[in-house]
Design an enzyme around this catalytic site. Structure first.
Site, PDB file in Angstrom:
ATOM      1  N   CYS A 177       0.852  -1.186   0.000  1.00  0.00           N
ATOM      2  CA  CYS A 177       0.000   0.000   0.000  1.00  0.00           C
ATOM      3  C   CYS A 177       0.887   1.233   0.000  1.00  0.00           C
ATOM      4  O   CYS A 177       2.076   1.160   0.284  1.00  0.00           O
ATOM      5  CB  CYS A 177      -0.881   0.015   1.233  1.00  0.00           C
ATOM      6  SG  CYS A 177      -1.780  -1.523   1.456  1.00  0.00           S
TER       7      CYS A 177
ATOM      8  N   ARG B 138       1.884   1.617  -5.995  1.00  0.00           N
ATOM      9  CA  ARG B 138       2.161   0.664  -4.917  1.00  0.00           C
ATOM     10  C   ARG B 138       0.953  -0.210  -4.593  1.00  0.00           C
ATOM     11  O   ARG B 138       1.084  -1.248  -3.940  1.00  0.00           O
ATOM     12  CB  ARG B 138       2.570   1.420  -3.650  1.00  0.00           C
ATOM     13  CG  ARG B 138       3.797   2.265  -3.808  1.00  0.00           C
ATOM     14  CD  ARG B 138       4.093   2.978  -2.520  1.00  0.00           C
ATOM     15  NE  ARG B 138       4.457   2.031  -1.489  1.00  0.00           N
ATOM     16  CZ  ARG B 138       5.692   1.657  -1.224  1.00  0.00           C
ATOM     17  NH1 ARG B 138       6.694   2.154  -1.906  1.00  0.00           N
ATOM     18  NH2 ARG B 138       5.945   0.788  -0.274  1.00  0.00           N
TER      19      ARG B 138
ATOM     20  N   TRP C 107      -3.547  -2.098  -1.413  1.00  0.00           N
ATOM     21  CA  TRP C 107      -3.417  -3.393  -2.093  1.00  0.00           C
ATOM     22  C   TRP C 107      -3.898  -4.405  -1.063  1.00  0.00           C
ATOM     23  O   TRP C 107      -3.241  -4.648  -0.060  1.00  0.00           O
ATOM     24  CB  TRP C 107      -1.971  -3.656  -2.484  1.00  0.00           C
ATOM     25  CG  TRP C 107      -1.777  -4.898  -3.292  1.00  0.00           C
ATOM     26  CD1 TRP C 107      -1.857  -5.009  -4.653  1.00  0.00           C
ATOM     27  CD2 TRP C 107      -1.473  -6.205  -2.802  1.00  0.00           C
ATOM     28  NE1 TRP C 107      -1.619  -6.305  -5.029  1.00  0.00           N
ATOM     29  CE2 TRP C 107      -1.387  -7.066  -3.922  1.00  0.00           C
ATOM     30  CE3 TRP C 107      -1.278  -6.744  -1.534  1.00  0.00           C
ATOM     31  CZ2 TRP C 107      -1.104  -8.423  -3.808  1.00  0.00           C
ATOM     32  CZ3 TRP C 107      -1.003  -8.098  -1.417  1.00  0.00           C
ATOM     33  CH2 TRP C 107      -0.922  -8.917  -2.554  1.00  0.00           C
TER      34      TRP C 107
ATOM     35  N   ASN D 287       0.314   0.215   6.118  1.00  0.00           N
ATOM     36  CA  ASN D 287       0.873  -0.625   5.070  1.00  0.00           C
ATOM     37  C   ASN D 287       1.596  -1.773   5.754  1.00  0.00           C
ATOM     38  O   ASN D 287       2.537  -1.544   6.513  1.00  0.00           O
ATOM     39  CB  ASN D 287       1.861   0.185   4.212  1.00  0.00           C
ATOM     40  CG  ASN D 287       2.664  -0.686   3.266  1.00  0.00           C
ATOM     41  OD1 ASN D 287       2.230  -1.774   2.900  1.00  0.00           O
ATOM     42  ND2 ASN D 287       3.837  -0.220   2.869  1.00  0.00           N
ATOM     43  N   GLY D 288       1.144  -2.997   5.511  1.00  0.00           N
ATOM     44  CA  GLY D 288       1.780  -4.152   6.153  1.00  0.00           C
ATOM     45  C   GLY D 288       0.720  -5.143   6.583  1.00  0.00           C
ATOM     46  O   GLY D 288      -0.407  -5.115   6.085  1.00  0.00           O
TER      47      GLY D 288
ATOM     48  N   GLU E 259      12.068 -14.024 -18.149  1.00  0.00           N
ATOM     49  CA  GLU E 259      11.686 -12.620 -17.972  1.00  0.00           C
ATOM     50  C   GLU E 259      10.689 -12.192 -19.051  1.00  0.00           C
ATOM     51  O   GLU E 259       9.731 -11.463 -18.776  1.00  0.00           O
ATOM     52  CB  GLU E 259      12.959 -11.755 -17.984  1.00  0.00           C
ATOM     53  CG  GLU E 259      12.748 -10.254 -17.887  1.00  0.00           C
ATOM     54  CD  GLU E 259      12.050  -9.775 -16.632  1.00  0.00           C
ATOM     55  OE1 GLU E 259      11.829 -10.561 -15.697  1.00  0.00           O
ATOM     56  OE2 GLU E 259      11.676  -8.586 -16.597  1.00  0.00           O
TER      57      GLU E 259
ATOM     58  N   LYS F 159       6.997 -10.801 -18.215  1.00  0.00           N
ATOM     59  CA  LYS F 159       6.556  -9.474 -18.687  1.00  0.00           C
ATOM     60  C   LYS F 159       5.214  -9.595 -19.391  1.00  0.00           C
ATOM     61  O   LYS F 159       4.286  -8.833 -19.141  1.00  0.00           O
ATOM     62  CB  LYS F 159       7.614  -8.937 -19.644  1.00  0.00           C
ATOM     63  CG  LYS F 159       8.140  -7.593 -19.546  1.00  0.00           C
ATOM     64  CD  LYS F 159       8.816  -7.065 -18.340  1.00  0.00           C
ATOM     65  CE  LYS F 159       8.447  -7.566 -17.006  1.00  0.00           C
ATOM     66  NZ  LYS F 159       9.422  -7.390 -15.961  1.00  0.00           N
TER      67      LYS F 159
ATOM     68  N   GLU G 224       2.262 -10.592 -16.901  1.00  0.00           N
ATOM     69  CA  GLU G 224       1.845  -9.660 -15.853  1.00  0.00           C
ATOM     70  C   GLU G 224       1.112  -8.435 -16.400  1.00  0.00           C
ATOM     71  O   GLU G 224       0.279  -7.872 -15.694  1.00  0.00           O
ATOM     72  CB  GLU G 224       3.012  -9.250 -14.947  1.00  0.00           C
ATOM     73  CG  GLU G 224       4.002  -8.287 -15.545  1.00  0.00           C
ATOM     74  CD  GLU G 224       5.089  -7.874 -14.568  1.00  0.00           C
ATOM     75  OE1 GLU G 224       4.797  -7.589 -13.416  1.00  0.00           O
ATOM     76  OE2 GLU G 224       6.257  -7.819 -15.003  1.00  0.00           O
TER      77      GLU G 224
ATOM     78  N   HIS H 297      10.793 -32.322 -22.879  1.00  0.00           N
ATOM     79  CA  HIS H 297      10.415 -33.073 -21.676  1.00  0.00           C
ATOM     80  C   HIS H 297       9.003 -32.720 -21.217  1.00  0.00           C
ATOM     81  O   HIS H 297       8.673 -32.909 -20.051  1.00  0.00           O
ATOM     82  CB  HIS H 297      11.453 -32.805 -20.573  1.00  0.00           C
ATOM     83  CG  HIS H 297      12.834 -33.174 -21.005  1.00  0.00           C
ATOM     84  ND1 HIS H 297      13.251 -34.478 -21.110  1.00  0.00           N
ATOM     85  CD2 HIS H 297      13.863 -32.398 -21.446  1.00  0.00           C
ATOM     86  CE1 HIS H 297      14.504 -34.502 -21.557  1.00  0.00           C
ATOM     87  NE2 HIS H 297      14.890 -33.254 -21.769  1.00  0.00           N
TER      88      HIS H 297
ATOM     89  N   LYS I 229       3.685  -2.503  -7.059  1.00  0.00           N
ATOM     90  CA  LYS I 229       5.097  -2.350  -7.394  1.00  0.00           C
ATOM     91  C   LYS I 229       6.012  -2.913  -6.317  1.00  0.00           C
ATOM     92  O   LYS I 229       7.007  -3.543  -6.608  1.00  0.00           O
ATOM     93  CB  LYS I 229       5.388  -0.859  -7.608  1.00  0.00           C
ATOM     94  CG  LYS I 229       6.808  -0.555  -8.042  1.00  0.00           C
ATOM     95  CD  LYS I 229       7.058  -1.060  -9.434  1.00  0.00           C
ATOM     96  CE  LYS I 229       8.473  -0.827  -9.898  1.00  0.00           C
ATOM     97  NZ  LYS I 229       8.782  -1.641 -11.078  1.00  0.00           N
TER      98      LYS I 229
HETATM   99  O1  M6R Z   1      11.492  -4.569  -5.785  1.00  0.00           O
HETATM  100  P1  M6R Z   1      11.933  -5.957  -6.124  1.00  0.00           P
HETATM  101  O2  M6R Z   1      12.910  -6.021  -7.221  1.00  0.00           O
HETATM  102  O3  M6R Z   1      12.428  -6.712  -4.912  1.00  0.00           O
HETATM  103  O4  M6R Z   1      10.620  -6.681  -6.623  1.00  0.00           O
HETATM  104  C1  M6R Z   1      10.613  -8.046  -6.916  1.00  0.00           C
HETATM  105  C2  M6R Z   1       9.408  -8.414  -7.745  1.00  0.00           C
HETATM  106  O5  M6R Z   1       8.234  -8.135  -7.054  1.00  0.00           O
HETATM  107  C3  M6R Z   1       9.384  -7.664  -9.077  1.00  0.00           C
HETATM  108  O6  M6R Z   1      10.565  -7.845  -9.783  1.00  0.00           O
HETATM  109  C4  M6R Z   1       8.202  -8.129  -9.944  1.00  0.00           C
HETATM  110  O7  M6R Z   1       8.386  -9.457 -10.315  1.00  0.00           O
HETATM  111  C5  M6R Z   1       8.065  -7.217 -11.149  1.00  0.00           C
HETATM  112  N1  M6R Z   1       6.808  -6.544 -11.113  1.00  0.00           N
HETATM  113  C6  M6R Z   1       8.099  -7.924 -12.445  1.00  0.00           C
HETATM  114  O8  M6R Z   1       8.002  -7.025 -13.508  1.00  0.00           O
END
Ligand code: M6R
Length: 622
Positions: A2, A27, A83, A109-110, A495, A499, A502, A518, A617
């Site tokens: 959050c 966030r 969130w 937040n938490g 990756e 991308k 998500e 496999h 984020k």
């Molecule tokens: O802030 P961080 O790099 O620790 O975050 C880790 C993941 O939450 C972050 O890389 C997430 O997978 C990304 N949104 C992917 O694009």
């Protein structure tokens, strides 16, 4: 996850809060709310009713629409963008939460882990609750402690927090004491901005930077009272006095705005030539024939003697860790293990003297990564942080480290942070390899030249955006996709798939190309796009064979190949060329087409690119 924001001062409070929420919306964005106190009321009793609270399910814009023409006044306010963890995203579960008597409002937040037990005992003592959240329990607890008398809000918050297990960054206001806010943190970030007769509170610096560059980072288990009359006072939960240390923010306002791009993600993809150049600046010393990195150079003996490196991270940062595994094996010849932080923290890992744990995190606040380094530190490992956000929790708790200098990354999908992480990790592996005698001058010089050339090569890649957009158009309706690569391009495949899924919500998986035999090869038919990374590196011939296997089964192939390639290109339905570079640096280039591709597919599908559903984020809860 959050975002929390707060303000005390002479400016109209609501616009500061709303703008702050918009800056923090990346966030968490399922609901939001604000509470303002200190409006033009006189008697204490009237003030007790003067908590002006607005909250709404949805985006900050929904909150703005809900507030409509109302003009809540006051000098003090707090705001929250959520969130959801406990309780669905709806109006009632949105923050701020009120005490039973309506006098206090709290944002959080938490996660309060023992909220259930506290709630049960509060219910037994007559409290009733409006929401399903863990947070509401905390504000009732503070209310009860205050009602016991002999205690002000500052103390009541400390007493309440001493009963709480879990993670929190909180801000609390009291309608009967309209010139103050009490804030606290444990394992969730909180920054205080110190202006001229005014104060700002935020989860990160983005809502603060346009008002002041002077900030105080609150540490774990610190509670602060910010008062327009008495200024800032910080105590630990156990009542020890803390002297605030004011630090200067280095972020500029332009860095957190879209700068003419439609989305932050697109801006951040296009920023990569600059962010990588920033990351290299001062570290690659071609004139001296060496790489300098303070975080290593202060611990040369430790790196020379290191027996093992364990890399921890989550999501994209974990992918950068996988690239680092190859880098460290190639250049430094140190055994490397790459771990999901969320698994590592709950295992019973064998950590030996001389082990170094590298924690990779853009935000520097990811709860699992933070917990992993705490555990490893307790067991005697040296922690090296690779973070983007300056002053973040991981960067402060690490024993040493290197910033990635990518600048603020606002889009939820990580792009420039990934390439900056890989750049730092390449520098790290080369520097350590040099210290250990595994990299000679000729190799180092060659790699430094190659690294310096990367920003220009990414510019070349970005100039092919229109072509990538055409490919995106051809495949945006696909329900599934596979991403395949080998060696340094295996993490790139992972990756690429992350991308795409998500931000477009298309189901995508990444595999080492040889693994498809496999199992995943069963998925291949003419409707399945297969994204291959087939650059001319050590695995090229092998990858071409894997492409043949896919082609033979009617799969539609989109290949990222080295400029001028004909063999792999001949097998593909669509080709994206990347400039030639050293094998070890290929991920810095081959990942960019997938970023652009995912972006354009998501735009074509009308997804919310910067704030994809269910995500946030900075994942500050485990
Ligand atoms: O802030 P961080 O790099 O620790 O975050 C880790 C993941 O939450 C972050 O890389 C997430 O997978 C990304 N949104 C992917 O694009």
């Amino acid at each position: 996850m959050c975002g929390i924001v707060g303000y005390l001062g002479e400016r109209p409070v609501m616009p500061v809060l709303i703008k702050g929420l918009q800056r923090l919306e990346y966030r968490g964005y399922d609901s939001s709310g604000i509470a303002i106190v200190g409006g033009p009321t006189s008697s204490t009793e009237a003030r007790a009713n003067a908590l002006q609270l607005f909250k709404r399910k949805g985006k900050v814009q929904d909150l703005i629409d809900h507030i409509g023409g109302a003009k809540p006044e006051g000098k003090v306010g707090i705001g929250h963008t959520r969130w959801a963890t406990h309780g669905a995203p709806n109006d009632l579960n949105a923050h701020p939460h009120r005490s039973g008597n309506g006098r206090l409002a709290l944002i959080h937040n938490g996660i309060i882990e023992n909220y259930h037990a506290i709630k049960e005992s509060l219910i037994q003592r007559g409290h009733t609750f409006e929401s399903d959240t863990d947070t509401e329990v905390l504000v009732h607890l503070i209310e009860e402690i205050l009602a016991g008398g002999d205690c002000d809000l500052f103390k009541a918050v400390r007493l309440a927090l001493s009963e709480v297990d879990g993670a929190y960054a909180i801000a609390v206001v009291d309608a009967t004491s309209p010139g103050e806010v009490v804030v606290a943190r444990k394992s969730s970030p909180l920054v205080l901005g110190i202006g001229d007769g005014e104060y700002f509170i935020a989860s990160d610096a983005t809502p603060i930077v346009e008002y002041t560059k002077n900030v105080v980072y609150l540490e774990d288990e610190e509670v602060a009272r910010i008062s327009l009359e008495d200024g800032l006072k910080i105590l630990t939960i156990n009542n020890n006095t803390v002297t605030p240390v004011i630090e200067a923010l280095e972020v500029e306002i332009e860095a957190i705005e879209k700068g003419g791009y439609e989305h932050f993600m697109l801006k951040e993809i296009h920023e990569q030539p600059r962010s990588i150049a920033d990351c290299l600046r001062g570290r690659v010393r071609l004139d001296h024939g060496k790489i300098t990195m303070a975080g290593i150079d202060d611990h040369t003996e430790m790196w020379t003697q290191a027996q093992r490196v364990i890399i921890v991270g989550c999501g994209t940062s974990w992918h950068a860790g996988l690239v680092a595994e190859y880098l460290f094996e190639d250049f430094a010849r140190i055994p490397v293990e790459v771990e999901y932080a969320s698994e590592f923290r709950y295992r019973n890992p064998v950590i030996n003297k001389g082990d170094i744990v590298i924690a990779i995190s853009q935000s520097g606040e990811t709860a699992d990564t933070l917990a992993a380094i705490r555990m490893a530190k307790e067991r005697g490992a040296h922690i090296f942080g690779v973070c983007n956000v300056v002053g973040s929790s991981i960067s402060r708790e690490a024993d040493s480290g290197a910033y990635t200098h990518a600048g603020p990354e606002i889009g939820v999908a990580s792009t420039k942070a990934f390439t900056a992480q890989v750049t730092v990790l390449a520098l790290l592996a080369l520097r350590v390899g040099w210290l250990r005698g595994e990299v000679d001058s000729a190799m180092l010089a060659r790699m430094m030249v190659e690294l310096q050339a990367i920003p220009d090569k990414i510019e070349v890649l970005l100039s092919q955006e229109e072509k990538v957009r055409e490919i995106a158009k051809a495949y945006c309706q696909a329900p599934n996709a596979l991403f395949l690569g080998r060696g340094y391009n295996f993490p790139v495949a992972l990756e690429g798939a992350l991308k795409l899924k998500e931000i477009s919500y298309i189901h995508a998986e990444g595999y080492p190309a040889a693994e498809i035999k496999h199992g995943p090869i069963a998925l291949i038919d003419e409707d399945m796009p297969i994204f291959f990374v087939a650059t001319q590196d050590a695995h090229y011939e092998k990858v071409v064979s894997n492409m043949q296997e896919v082609k033979a089964r009617g799969g539609r192939i989109i290949a990222v190949v080295t400029r001028g390639d004909t063999q792999a290109a001949a097998l593909a339905n669509h080709v994206i060329e990347v400039p030639k570079t050293a094998d070890a640096l290929v991920p810095l280039l081959s990942t960019v087409p997938f970023q652009l591709l995912s972006y354009h597919i998501a735009v074509m599908l009308e997804r919310n690119v910067d704030q994809p559903r269910n995500l946030a984020k900075s994942v500050t809860v485990e």
